[in-house]
Motif scaffolding. Structure first.
Motif, PDB file in Angstrom:
ATOM      1  N   VAL A  28       1.127  -0.960   0.013  1.00  9.29           N
ATOM      2  CA  VAL A  28       0.203   0.120   0.000  1.00  9.29           C
ATOM      3  C   VAL A  28       0.846   1.130  -0.049  1.00  9.29           C
ATOM      4  CG1 VAL A  28      -1.748   1.540   1.358  1.00  9.29           C
ATOM      5  CG2 VAL A  28      -1.702  -1.251   1.363  1.00  9.29           C
ATOM      6  N   ILE A  29       0.902   1.999  -1.112  1.00  5.67           N
ATOM      7  CA  ILE A  29       1.801   3.020  -1.287  1.00  5.67           C
ATOM      8  C   ILE A  29       0.896   4.534  -1.225  1.00  5.67           C
ATOM      9  CG2 ILE A  29       3.453   4.022  -2.945  1.00  5.67           C
ATOM     10  CD1 ILE A  29       3.773   1.030  -4.086  1.00  5.67           C
ATOM     11  N   PRO A  30       1.309   5.325  -0.399  1.00  2.00           N
ATOM     12  CA  PRO A  30       0.993   6.615  -0.281  1.00  2.00           C
ATOM     13  C   PRO A  30       1.127   7.441  -1.692  1.00  2.00           C
ATOM     14  CG  PRO A  30       1.706   6.275   1.760  1.00  2.00           C
ATOM     15  CD  PRO A  30       2.053   5.304   0.874  1.00  2.00           C
ATOM     16  N   TYR A  31       0.293   8.116  -2.449  1.00  2.00           N
ATOM     17  CA  TYR A  31       0.483   8.659  -3.634  1.00  2.00           C
ATOM     18  C   TYR A  31       1.493   9.766  -3.480  1.00  2.00           C
ATOM     19  CZ  TYR A  31      -0.255  10.847  -8.100  1.00  2.00           C
ATOM     20  OH  TYR A  31       0.065  11.735  -9.422  1.00  2.00           O
ATOM     21  N   SER A  32       1.767  10.322  -2.510  1.00  5.42           N
ATOM     22  CA  SER A  32       2.860  11.457  -2.486  1.00  5.42           C
ATOM     23  C   SER A  32       4.068  10.632  -2.685  1.00  5.42           C
ATOM     24  CB  SER A  32       2.574  12.159  -1.002  1.00  5.42           C
ATOM     25  OG  SER A  32       2.706  11.261  -0.075  1.00  5.42           O
ATOM     26  N   THR A  33       4.342   9.430  -2.378  1.00  8.08           N
ATOM     27  CA  THR A  33       5.847   8.864  -2.410  1.00  8.08           C
ATOM     28  C   THR A  33       6.001   8.561  -3.999  1.00  8.08           C
ATOM     29  OG1 THR A  33       5.134   6.451  -2.060  1.00  8.08           O
ATOM     30  CG2 THR A  33       5.510   7.873  -0.044  1.00  8.08           C
ATOM     31  N   ILE A  34       4.794   8.413  -4.553  1.00  3.44           N
ATOM     32  CA  ILE A  34       5.106   8.242  -6.092  1.00  3.44           C
ATOM     33  C   ILE A  34       5.567   9.656  -6.697  1.00  3.44           C
ATOM     34  CG2 ILE A  34       3.892   7.628  -8.298  1.00  3.44           C
ATOM     35  CD1 ILE A  34       2.267   5.657  -6.592  1.00  3.44           C
ATOM     36  N   MET A  35       4.767  10.622  -6.142  1.00  3.21           N
ATOM     37  CA  MET A  35       5.312  12.004  -6.634  1.00  3.21           C
ATOM     38  C   MET A  35       6.773  12.279  -6.338  1.00  3.21           C
ATOM     39  SD  MET A  35       2.823  12.592  -8.559  1.00  3.21           S
ATOM     40  CE  MET A  35       3.462  14.011  -8.994  1.00  3.21           C
ATOM     41  N   GLU A  36       7.204  11.791  -4.993  1.00  6.94           N
ATOM     42  CA  GLU A  36       8.688  11.873  -5.030  1.00  6.94           C
ATOM     43  C   GLU A  36       9.543  11.184  -6.059  1.00  6.94           C
ATOM     44  OE1 GLU A  36       9.218   9.946  -1.014  1.00  6.94           O
ATOM     45  OE2 GLU A  36       9.712  12.290  -0.247  1.00  6.94           O
ATOM     46  N   LEU A  37       9.337  10.098  -6.455  1.00  8.33           N
ATOM     47  CA  LEU A  37      10.075   9.519  -7.636  1.00  8.33           C
ATOM     48  C   LEU A  37      10.116  10.324  -8.835  1.00  8.33           C
ATOM     49  CD1 LEU A  37       8.127   6.167  -7.990  1.00  8.33           C
ATOM     50  CD2 LEU A  37      10.208   6.696  -6.727  1.00  8.33           C
ATOM     51  N   TYR A  38       9.370  11.212  -9.188  1.00  5.04           N
ATOM     52  CA  TYR A  38       9.470  12.260 -10.273  1.00  5.04           C
ATOM     53  C   TYR A  38      10.450  13.261  -9.956  1.00  5.04           C
ATOM     54  CZ  TYR A  38       5.229  10.373 -12.818  1.00  5.04           C
ATOM     55  OH  TYR A  38       4.645   9.795 -13.366  1.00  5.04           O
ATOM     56  N   GLU A  39      10.577  13.383  -8.480  1.00 11.01           N
ATOM     57  CA  GLU A  39      11.525  14.564  -8.066  1.00 11.01           C
ATOM     58  C   GLU A  39      12.935  14.083  -8.062  1.00 11.01           C
ATOM     59  OE1 GLU A  39      10.293  16.078  -4.020  1.00 11.01           O
ATOM     60  OE2 GLU A  39       8.254  16.273  -4.928  1.00 11.01           O
ATOM     61  N   MET A  40      13.037  12.830  -7.624  1.00 14.86           N
ATOM     62  CA  MET A  40      14.277  12.134  -7.562  1.00 14.86           C
ATOM     63  C   MET A  40      14.834  11.998  -9.028  1.00 14.86           C
ATOM     64  SD  MET A  40      13.685   8.914  -4.690  1.00 14.86           S
ATOM     65  CE  MET A  40      13.144   9.535  -3.274  1.00 14.86           C
ATOM     66  N   LYS A  74      -2.584   4.140 -14.999  1.00 16.62           N
ATOM     67  CA  LYS A  74      -2.925   5.673 -14.823  1.00 16.62           C
ATOM     68  C   LYS A  74      -4.494   6.010 -14.486  1.00 16.62           C
ATOM     69  CE  LYS A  74      -1.657  10.283 -16.601  1.00 16.62           C
ATOM     70  NZ  LYS A  74      -0.851  10.905 -17.884  1.00 16.62           N
ATOM     71  N   LYS A  75      -5.356   5.274 -15.421  1.00 15.73           N
ATOM     72  CA  LYS A  75      -6.715   5.192 -14.927  1.00 15.73           C
ATOM     73  C   LYS A  75      -7.113   4.773 -13.665  1.00 15.73           C
ATOM     74  CE  LYS A  75      -8.063   4.929 -19.828  1.00 15.73           C
ATOM     75  NZ  LYS A  75      -8.828   4.061 -21.022  1.00 15.73           N
ATOM     76  N   LYS A  76      -6.458   3.945 -13.142  1.00 15.05           N
ATOM     77  CA  LYS A  76      -6.998   3.144 -11.857  1.00 15.05           C
ATOM     78  C   LYS A  76      -6.478   4.408 -10.752  1.00 15.05           C
ATOM     79  CE  LYS A  76      -6.346  -1.605 -12.592  1.00 15.05           C
ATOM     80  NZ  LYS A  76      -5.992  -2.919 -12.119  1.00 15.05           N
ATOM     81  N   LEU A  77      -4.989   4.980 -11.153  1.00 16.26           N
ATOM     82  CA  LEU A  77      -4.626   6.101 -10.093  1.00 16.26           C
ATOM     83  C   LEU A  77      -5.463   7.207 -10.281  1.00 16.26           C
ATOM     84  CD1 LEU A  77      -0.975   5.804 -10.675  1.00 16.26           C
ATOM     85  CD2 LEU A  77      -2.139   4.935  -8.742  1.00 16.26           C
ATOM     86  N   GLU A  78      -5.994   7.623 -11.135  1.00 17.00           N
ATOM     87  CA  GLU A  78      -6.726   8.814 -11.227  1.00 17.00           C
ATOM     88  C   GLU A  78      -7.913   8.708 -10.526  1.00 17.00           C
ATOM     89  OE1 GLU A  78      -7.066   9.561 -15.543  1.00 17.00           O
ATOM     90  OE2 GLU A  78      -5.216  10.614 -15.856  1.00 17.00           O
ATOM     91  N   ARG A  79      -8.518   7.342 -10.618  1.00 17.62           N
ATOM     92  CA  ARG A  79     -10.034   7.386  -9.764  1.00 17.62           C
ATOM     93  C   ARG A  79      -9.515   7.205  -8.515  1.00 17.62           C
ATOM     94  NH1 ARG A  79     -11.490   1.860 -11.961  1.00 17.62           N
ATOM     95  NH2 ARG A  79     -10.430   2.027 -13.897  1.00 17.62           N
ATOM     96  N   ALA A  80      -8.412   6.957  -7.906  1.00  9.09           N
ATOM     97  CA  ALA A  80      -8.001   6.830  -6.452  1.00  9.09           C
ATOM     98  C   ALA A  80      -7.645   8.367  -5.996  1.00  9.09           C
ATOM     99  CB  ALA A  80      -6.609   5.936  -6.116  1.00  9.09           C
ATOM    100  N   LEU A  81      -7.327   9.288  -6.955  1.00 11.93           N
ATOM    101  CA  LEU A  81      -7.086  10.572  -6.759  1.00 11.93           C
ATOM    102  C   LEU A  81      -8.113  11.365  -6.912  1.00 11.93           C
ATOM    103  CD1 LEU A  81      -3.779  11.225  -8.634  1.00 11.93           C
ATOM    104  CD2 LEU A  81      -3.974  10.689  -6.145  1.00 11.93           C
ATOM    105  N   ALA A  82      -9.439  10.853  -6.759  1.00  8.91           N
ATOM    106  CA  ALA A  82     -10.701  11.721  -6.716  1.00  8.91           C
ATOM    107  C   ALA A  82     -10.967  12.060  -5.359  1.00  8.91           C
ATOM    108  CB  ALA A  82     -11.599  10.758  -7.617  1.00  8.91           C
ATOM    109  N   ALA A  83     -10.569  11.423  -4.482  1.00  7.86           N
ATOM    110  CA  ALA A  83     -11.281  11.941  -3.047  1.00  7.86           C
ATOM    111  C   ALA A  83     -10.156  11.409  -2.213  1.00  7.86           C
ATOM    112  CB  ALA A  83     -12.434  11.051  -2.743  1.00  7.86           C
ATOM    113  N   PRO A  84      -9.864  12.147  -0.992  1.00  3.58           N
ATOM    114  CA  PRO A  84      -8.995  11.684  -0.049  1.00  3.58           C
ATOM    115  C   PRO A  84      -9.264  10.381   0.711  1.00  3.58           C
ATOM    116  CG  PRO A  84     -10.087  13.915   0.353  1.00  3.58           C
ATOM    117  CD  PRO A  84     -10.599  13.233  -0.640  1.00  3.58           C
TER     118      PRO A  84
END
Length: 169
Positions: A28-40, A74-84
């Motif tokens: 189970v991966i918090p989305y913000s840690t995926i965003m960290e990959l882009y920064e890295m 990406k479609k699966k992720l977008e659905r997850a990002l629709a709500a906290p």
């Protein structure tokens, strides 16, 4: 039923053994840690102290980013990002491992002593009632010092964590 752990996305790029467990695992991966990959990926700061290891991990970071950017994922992720706190459906990596991405929200519940990513890991673990898998000893110490009721396993103890039959503490 697979064994479940909360983990930062970068950990699966650093520790390849996490992707070849002897039993079924869901990370189970918090989305913000995926965003960290882009920064890295964008910055030239080393992720690993050894240049060869650093190049390898950065290649794996690129591969993981590409995995999350595949249209189906990406479609699966977008659905997850629709709500906290919404979760993605499982994203299979192989026949033993899948990722579930959660739109975790940092609420600064633990103050400045625990950074936003650590807070999201803790809150996700509490919400899901599953342990955290990490290589950050400082994070583990913070959890213990703050008496946060979260079970934390060091990545070096991954095989033990898979065998561990205890319930969430």
């Amino acid at each position: 039923m697979p064994r479940r752990f909360v983990i930062e996305a970068v950990m699966v790029t650093i520790y390849g053994q996490l992707l070849i467990p002897p039993t079924d695992v869901e990370y189970v991966i918090p989305y913000s840690t995926i965003m960290e990959l882009y920064e890295m990926k964008q910055h030239n700061d080393p992720v690993m102290p050894n240049p060869g290891d650093d190049a390898h991990v950065k290649q794996k970071i690129g591969e993981l980013i590409a995995f999350f950017e595949e249209s189906f994922n990406k479609k699966k992720l977008e659905r997850a990002l629709a709500a906290p706190w919404r979760e993605s459906p499982p994203l299979p990596i192989n026949d033993k491992v899948s990722f579930i991405v959660v739109n975790a929200i940092d609420n600064a519940e633990y103050g400045e002593a625990i950074d936003p990513i650590e807070t999201e890991l803790i809150l996700t673990a509490l919400k899901e009632q599953i342990p955290v898998l990490t290589d950050q000893l400082e994070f583990t110490d913070k959890v213990i010092e703050a008496a946060i009721p979260v079970q934390v396993f060091d990545i070096e103890d991954f095989e033990f964590a898979l065998e561990e039959d205890s319930q969430f503490l």
